[in-house]
Design a protein around this motif. Structure first.
Motif, short mmCIF file in Angstrom:
data_model
loop_
_atom_site.label_atom_id
_atom_site.label_comp_id
_atom_site.label_asym_id
_atom_site.label_seq_id
_atom_site.Cartn_x
_atom_site.Cartn_y
_atom_site.Cartn_z
N TYR A 1 34.59 -56.27 -2.96
CA TYR A 1 35.58 -55.56 -2.14
C TYR A 1 36.25 -56.56 -1.21
CZ TYR A 1 33.19 -51.51 -3.97
OH TYR A 1 32.64 -50.59 -4.83
N GLN A 2 37.58 -56.42 -1.10
CA GLN A 2 38.33 -57.30 -0.20
C GLN A 2 39.05 -56.45 0.84
OE1 GLN A 2 41.48 -59.77 -1.91
NE2 GLN A 2 40.99 -61.37 -0.43
N PRO A 3 38.94 -56.83 2.12
CA PRO A 3 39.48 -55.98 3.18
C PRO A 3 41.01 -55.90 3.19
CG PRO A 3 38.65 -58.03 4.10
CD PRO A 3 38.25 -58.01 2.66
N LEU B 1 37.45 -55.06 -6.76
CA LEU B 1 37.81 -56.04 -7.79
C LEU B 1 36.61 -56.24 -8.72
CD1 LEU B 1 39.61 -58.40 -5.29
CD2 LEU B 1 40.74 -57.23 -7.21
N VAL B 2 36.83 -56.03 -10.01
CA VAL B 2 35.71 -56.02 -10.94
C VAL B 2 35.32 -57.44 -11.38
CG1 VAL B 2 37.13 -55.77 -13.05
CG2 VAL B 2 34.79 -54.84 -13.01
N ARG B 3 34.03 -57.67 -11.56
CA ARG B 3 33.49 -58.92 -12.10
C ARG B 3 32.46 -58.58 -13.17
NH1 ARG B 3 36.95 -60.13 -9.17
NH2 ARG B 3 37.01 -61.24 -7.22
N TRP B 4 32.24 -59.53 -14.06
CA TRP B 4 31.30 -59.34 -15.15
C TRP B 4 30.18 -60.37 -15.02
CZ3 TRP B 4 33.24 -59.11 -20.94
CH2 TRP B 4 32.12 -58.99 -21.80
N VAL C 1 44.39 -49.49 -11.43
CA VAL C 1 44.48 -48.61 -12.59
C VAL C 1 45.47 -49.21 -13.58
CG1 VAL C 1 45.15 -46.32 -13.37
CG2 VAL C 1 43.92 -46.57 -11.21
N SER C 2 45.05 -49.32 -14.84
CA SER C 2 45.94 -49.86 -15.88
C SER C 2 46.78 -48.76 -16.51
CB SER C 2 45.11 -50.54 -16.98
OG SER C 2 44.53 -51.70 -16.48
N ALA C 3 47.89 -49.17 -17.10
CA ALA C 3 48.82 -48.21 -17.71
C ALA C 3 48.12 -47.31 -18.72
CB ALA C 3 49.97 -48.95 -18.38
N VAL D 1 47.39 -63.49 1.67
CA VAL D 1 47.61 -64.06 3.00
C VAL D 1 46.48 -65.06 3.27
CG1 VAL D 1 47.90 -63.58 5.46
CG2 VAL D 1 48.65 -61.90 3.75
N GLU D 2 46.83 -66.33 3.33
CA GLU D 2 45.78 -67.35 3.40
C GLU D 2 45.64 -67.97 4.78
OE1 GLU D 2 46.41 -70.08 0.16
OE2 GLU D 2 45.84 -68.58 -1.34
N THR D 3 46.68 -67.88 5.62
CA THR D 3 46.62 -68.55 6.92
C THR D 3 46.98 -67.59 8.06
OG1 THR D 3 48.94 -69.23 6.96
CG2 THR D 3 47.39 -70.71 5.84
N GLY E 1 43.89 -60.98 2.01
CA GLY E 1 43.84 -62.38 1.57
C GLY E 1 42.70 -63.12 2.22
N TRP E 2 42.56 -64.38 1.84
CA TRP E 2 41.42 -65.17 2.28
C TRP E 2 41.37 -65.30 3.80
CZ3 TRP E 2 42.68 -69.41 -1.88
CH2 TRP E 2 42.37 -68.87 -3.15
N HIS E 3 42.55 -65.24 4.46
CA HIS E 3 42.55 -65.32 5.91
C HIS E 3 41.72 -64.20 6.53
CE1 HIS E 3 43.74 -65.59 10.04
NE2 HIS E 3 44.32 -64.41 10.00
P1 C2E Z 1 45.27 -58.18 -8.17
O1 C2E Z 1 45.17 -56.69 -8.27
O2 C2E Z 1 46.60 -58.75 -7.79
O3 C2E Z 1 44.14 -58.63 -7.14
C1 C2E Z 1 44.31 -59.65 -6.19
C2 C2E Z 1 43.76 -60.97 -6.68
O4 C2E Z 1 44.08 -61.98 -5.73
C3 C2E Z 1 42.23 -60.96 -6.81
O5 C2E Z 1 41.88 -61.78 -7.92
C4 C2E Z 1 41.82 -61.62 -5.51
O6 C2E Z 1 40.54 -62.21 -5.55
C5 C2E Z 1 42.89 -62.66 -5.32
N1 C2E Z 1 43.06 -63.06 -3.93
C6 C2E Z 1 42.69 -62.38 -2.83
N2 C2E Z 1 43.06 -63.02 -1.70
C7 C2E Z 1 43.66 -64.17 -2.08
C8 C2E Z 1 44.26 -65.28 -1.35
O7 C2E Z 1 44.31 -65.33 -0.12
N3 C2E Z 1 44.79 -66.28 -2.10
C9 C2E Z 1 44.78 -66.25 -3.46
N4 C2E Z 1 45.32 -67.28 -4.12
N5 C2E Z 1 44.22 -65.23 -4.18
C10 C2E Z 1 43.67 -64.19 -3.49
P2 C2E Z 1 40.76 -61.36 -8.95
O8 C2E Z 1 39.64 -60.66 -8.25
O9 C2E Z 1 40.44 -62.56 -9.77
O10 C2E Z 1 41.49 -60.26 -9.85
C11 C2E Z 1 42.54 -60.65 -10.70
C12 C2E Z 1 43.27 -59.47 -11.27
O11 C2E Z 1 42.42 -58.72 -12.19
C13 C2E Z 1 43.67 -58.44 -10.22
O12 C2E Z 1 44.83 -58.88 -9.57
C14 C2E Z 1 43.90 -57.21 -11.09
O13 C2E Z 1 45.16 -57.25 -11.70
C15 C2E Z 1 42.83 -57.37 -12.14
N6 C2E Z 1 41.68 -56.51 -11.83
C16 C2E Z 1 40.62 -56.75 -11.03
N7 C2E Z 1 39.78 -55.70 -11.00
C17 C2E Z 1 40.33 -54.74 -11.80
C18 C2E Z 1 39.96 -53.41 -12.20
O14 C2E Z 1 38.94 -52.84 -11.77
N8 C2E Z 1 40.80 -52.75 -13.06
C19 C2E Z 1 41.96 -53.32 -13.52
N9 C2E Z 1 42.73 -52.60 -14.38
N10 C2E Z 1 42.35 -54.55 -13.19
C20 C2E Z 1 41.55 -55.26 -12.33
#
Ligand code: C2E
Ligand code: CA
Ligand code: CA
Length: 282
Positions: A43-45, A60-63, A118-120, A241-243, A260-262
């Protein structure tokens, strides 16, 4: 030098081939992995740029792959969308996220919502509305504490049915936001006719905000998106948002929320209460 160049291409191609093979293998393994519960959510705030308070968190899902370690969604979500497995994976994500969010509600005085991607295909093939109704009923989560993130292309590509789905979801009282706004159709006009609560500016916009490459045009674009969105009653969240400089600048441009990471990297759910201390004023 010429031979060098050819070698580099050969390596590049081999890597690409290997990654394609990996994606294909992962796609085949996904249904069994789902049954073995190898997926988990971080979870990201989502933080208010006004006062730094925590408003929600994106799931955000991970495997957790038994041989390859923790895998990024970029490695398996696109192929899951192609194969259609995204429907069952997405259903699991929704359920899991609602369960965790219901727990936060019981632990927090002020409610924070969980935001689920949510995907299409979940709109067009699965019964997304029924899945949402069931998840809310079974977990006891208030509809207002669930937000769904749909990409512009998901909404536009199959225009008729998603709009109907969005209407029914909005009637339930869940929040709906357009994800990755700006890299696809970038058309605010259609938002007026959709029951949408907000939009998330794609991270690519951040290159124009208080970075070495920052430019006036980039900021003006963000500013006009904010003006138009607010005019039709839609909130704006900035991703990536990183900074601290970016956070201040975005707040000045009228952006409502930052992610974002900030503010905090994606993390395990037990870290969510701590995010409150990571506001923009630090
Ligand atoms: P997204 O929905 O655009 O999610 C934001 C992505 O940006 C996440 O990557 C997150 O970790 C990353 N991020 C967050 N803060 C920063 C930052 O400050 N700088 C940078 N450079 N990146 C940042 P993540 O977790 O690798 O997810 C990638 C993509 O995978 C997501 O993009 C989303 O499209 C997809 N995804 C993730 N979880 C799910 C899910 O449960 N279902 C579906 N359908 N897609 C998912
Ligand atoms: Ca998202
Ligand atoms: Ca996004």
């Amino acid at each position: 030098a010429k031979a060098d160049g050819r070698n580099r291409w050969a390596i590049f191609d081999a890597r690409r081939g290997a990654e394609q093979t990996l994606r294909y293998d992962l796609a085949n393994q996904l249904p069994a992995a789902l049954a073995r519960q190898e997926f988990f959510l971080e979870y990201q705030p989502l933080v208010s740029l006004d006062d730094g308070s925590l408003r929600g968190a994106e799931a955000l899902v991970r495997w957790r792959h038994p041989e390859r370690g923790v895998l990024s969604p970029n490695l398996f979500i696109p192929t899951a969308e192609q194969s259609g497995n995204i429907v069952s994976l997405g259903r699991w994500v929704l359920r899991e996220a609602c369960e965790k969010a219901a727990l936060w509600q019981s632990e927090r005085a002020d409610p924070a919502y969980v935001s689920v991607n949510v995907s299409a295909r979940q709109c067009t093939e699965g019964d997304l509305v029924a899945d949402v109704v069931d998840a809310l009923k079974d977990t006891g989560l208030e509809p207002a504490n669930l937000q769904l993130e749909l990409t512009e292309s998901a909404v536009m590509r199959s225009y008729d049915r998603p709009v109907e789905v969005l209407r029914r979801l909005a009637e339930l009282g869940v929040r709906i936001v357009i994800d990755d706004f700006g890299i696809g159709y970038s058309n605010l006009a259609y938002l007026r006719n959709l029951p949408v609560h907000g939009l998330k500016l794609a991270g690519s916009f951040m290159a124009g905000i208080r970075t070495p490459e920052a430019d006036v045009v980039g900021e003006r674009i963000v500013e006009s998106v904010v003006t138009l969105a607010h005019a039709v009653g839609i909130s704006v969240t900035a991703e990536g948002v990183e900074t601290a400089d970016q956070a201040y600048r975005l707040a000045a441009l009228g952006v409502d929320l930052g992610q974002g990471w900030h503010f905090g990297r994606p993390g395990r759910p037990d870290r969510i209460p701590v995010f409150e201390r990571d506001g923009i004023h630090d």
